[in-house]
Design a protein around this motif. Sequence first.
Motif, mmCIF file in Angstrom:
data_model
loop_
_atom_site.group_PDB
_atom_site.id
_atom_site.type_symbol
_atom_site.label_atom_id
_atom_site.label_comp_id
_atom_site.label_asym_id
_atom_site.label_seq_id
_atom_site.Cartn_x
_atom_site.Cartn_y
_atom_site.Cartn_z
ATOM 1 N N VAL A 248 6.235 8.534 -4.078
ATOM 2 C CA VAL A 248 6.404 7.149 -3.602
ATOM 3 C C VAL A 248 5.618 6.115 -4.417
ATOM 4 O O VAL A 248 5.700 4.928 -4.134
ATOM 5 C CB VAL A 248 5.999 7.005 -2.109
ATOM 6 C CG1 VAL A 248 6.801 7.955 -1.243
ATOM 7 C CG2 VAL A 248 4.512 7.207 -1.902
ATOM 8 N N TYR A 249 4.881 6.568 -5.439
ATOM 9 C CA TYR A 249 4.034 5.615 -6.171
ATOM 10 C C TYR A 249 4.836 4.461 -6.755
ATOM 11 O O TYR A 249 4.332 3.359 -6.909
ATOM 12 C CB TYR A 249 3.279 6.305 -7.304
ATOM 13 C CG TYR A 249 2.145 7.176 -6.855
ATOM 14 C CD1 TYR A 249 1.677 7.139 -5.544
ATOM 15 C CD2 TYR A 249 1.519 8.037 -7.745
ATOM 16 C CE1 TYR A 249 0.630 7.954 -5.143
ATOM 17 C CE2 TYR A 249 0.467 8.851 -7.351
ATOM 18 C CZ TYR A 249 0.035 8.803 -6.053
ATOM 19 O OH TYR A 249 -1.005 9.609 -5.660
ATOM 20 N N VAL A 254 8.001 -0.003 1.468
ATOM 21 C CA VAL A 254 7.374 1.092 2.203
ATOM 22 C C VAL A 254 8.439 2.152 2.501
ATOM 23 O O VAL A 254 9.507 1.844 3.031
ATOM 24 C CB VAL A 254 6.760 0.576 3.519
ATOM 25 C CG1 VAL A 254 6.256 1.733 4.361
ATOM 26 C CG2 VAL A 254 5.625 -0.394 3.221
ATOM 27 N N ALA A 255 8.148 3.378 2.142
ATOM 28 C CA ALA A 255 9.093 4.462 2.402
ATOM 29 C C ALA A 255 9.122 4.757 3.896
ATOM 30 O O ALA A 255 8.113 4.623 4.585
ATOM 31 C CB ALA A 255 8.660 5.699 1.630
ATOM 32 N N THR A 256 10.285 5.142 4.390
ATOM 33 C CA THR A 256 10.365 5.558 5.791
ATOM 34 C C THR A 256 10.719 7.042 5.859
ATOM 35 O O THR A 256 11.226 7.628 4.899
ATOM 36 C CB THR A 256 11.410 4.752 6.572
ATOM 37 O OG1 THR A 256 12.669 4.910 5.923
ATOM 38 C CG2 THR A 256 11.055 3.279 6.623
ATOM 39 N N GLY A 257 10.440 7.619 6.986
ATOM 40 C CA GLY A 257 10.721 9.040 7.183
ATOM 41 C C GLY A 257 10.394 9.396 8.607
ATOM 42 O O GLY A 257 10.057 8.530 9.411
#
Lengths: 332, 332
Positions: A248-249, A254-257
């Motif tokens: 994710v760098y 913002v990544a979701t999961g």
Amino acid sequence: MKTRQIVLASRPKGTPTTETFRFEEITLPEPKDGEVLLKGLYYSVDPYMRGRMNDAKSYAPPFELDKPIVGGVVAEVIASGSEQFQNGDLVTGRLPWQEQIIASAKGLKKIDASFAPASYYLSILGMTGLTAYFGLISIGKPKEGETVVVSGAAGAVGIVVGQIAKLKGCRVIGIAGSDEKISMLKDEFGFDEGINYKTVDDMKKSIGELCPDGVDIYFDNVGGEISDAVLSHINFQARIPLCGQISVYNNTEVATGPRIQPLLLTKSALMKGFIVGDFESEFGEGMKHLSQWVKEDKLKFTETIVEGFDQLPQAMLDLFTGGNTGKMVVKI
Amino acid sequence: MKTRQIVLASRPKGTPTTETFRFEEITLPEPKDGEVLLKGLYYSVDPYMRGRMNDAKSYAPPFELDKPIVGGVVAEVIASGSEQFQNGDLVTGRLPWQEQIIASAKGLKKIDASFAPASYYLSILGMTGLTAYFGLISIGKPKEGETVVVSGAAGAVGIVVGQIAKLKGCRVIGIAGSDEKISMLKDEFGFDEGINYKTVDDMKKSIGELCPDGVDIYFDNVGGEISDAVLSHINFQARIPLCGQISVYNNTEVATGPRIQPLLLTKSALMKGFIVGDFESEFGEGMKHLSQWVKEDKLKFTETIVEGFDQLPQAMLDLFTGGNTGKMVVKI
């Protein structure tokens, strides 16, 4: 005297490119009292440096725009204004990406290239080794017979984590991105099993099959969906040292999961982010173990050595496509 | 002798309903050697019990279908086959939801109703108090001057956490679901500030304003978006004890949200799920502190006491709509 340096030309949005960096020529003064003039030999290229390219508050201050990138460097003393060092000494420290460098003697440590290759002091006998050691030992707390999964297993930290876990009597499964890397982990570094995340059909199922007793420690270098798959198999009281999140760098959002708190709760599991500096007061102890294991040939290491100062930016970019096996080092 | 019990009639999909439970009449034998006959006085109703209604592997085995719900109960001994207990003794233990109960003397503990109300042994002088104590002290490790945020702050565990954090010299912000609860937290329990999550405009901004020095400890009872807002303000080396996730207990699918590993990594933060049983070997130590604070009136408590065995199922359902302040207890 003139030399070249590599500065941060712009803060990358998403994946860095060669435009992120700029070469500049600067003029160095003579070293003053307490300073030395150094010639750079090996430059450490690490995933965490991507974070410092953002203008975000973090454990380490961001790199400054138009100022040189700073990282681990092994260098030779070519002129000394300090009684601590003589010409020809090899030293290591956190130094700018310059071909020649003026540095205060205070932040430098002399190294012994007869004990191990000089570049090892950037890695297995330096921050990389200490990162693996403290993340696994102090946070992971491995016990004999436990199952340890390592993501980014063929990276610099991953191969050390796996070997230390084996020394502690654990079963070790490594996740990496090519069949060659998996073979290397098993054949050269003693991992019990490996999973090529690029070709595996069903990561979650595969982890389940290779970890019939569940996962006690998940040493996470990558984050994202690989971690989702591993976490679905953690045991009660599992420990999850967060060492990196390379997946994710380069995200711009913002990544979701899946939310992981319910899982950590029902498993009484521990997740702990860390940087090696958290353990600074124990570096001596960690280094003692690492040196001993290297000396006894119980801890092996591998590097991807790229030649030429000009190659530093590209070496950095290659980290994000898995271009390295073990430590990424640029040699001059 | 006949008595009534409440069994798990079906495993709830999503939010439990009164159909989840069924009252049954059973016949009790005489207590055998080492057993006692008990009359239930107070029944503990707790959010974690929702998890046991699922057929999922967790720290506690699931409740069995058509078998009685089991939880904390304070009861009176009305016939004893054990030298340990006499008629009239008050005891506490993990017992079935029955009006009268045959139980082995081994799992029971005598309580002293002259020291504190009998129901307190289900809460502040029992699992609730110990949960707050160990979650905050052993995982949160509060230091004087730090900022502590508690979600579900007006719940049984939350009000104890906030008060212990104050005793340790911290600044304490509570999150709860009504203005009355917020007033109570501040006026009766010494919280510094409170946020009504149901009426606040912007939770993230509000946390930022009330925590100008950031959040050092986030004691999480609820999860979900409230936690997202708090986590965005955590400090370097923050600690996040996960005690509950009531916002997702009734979800039928895995909740999604922002991935938190990158944040935990850059903050060197610790997140740890726990159940009170993890600290069983230290219960004596914890109880010593709790009793002392209660005795010195430094630790106050409040309960929502519902009357009547028939009300147990509804009391359980009311937990998920915030119907309780402090501990939810059913009294017979």
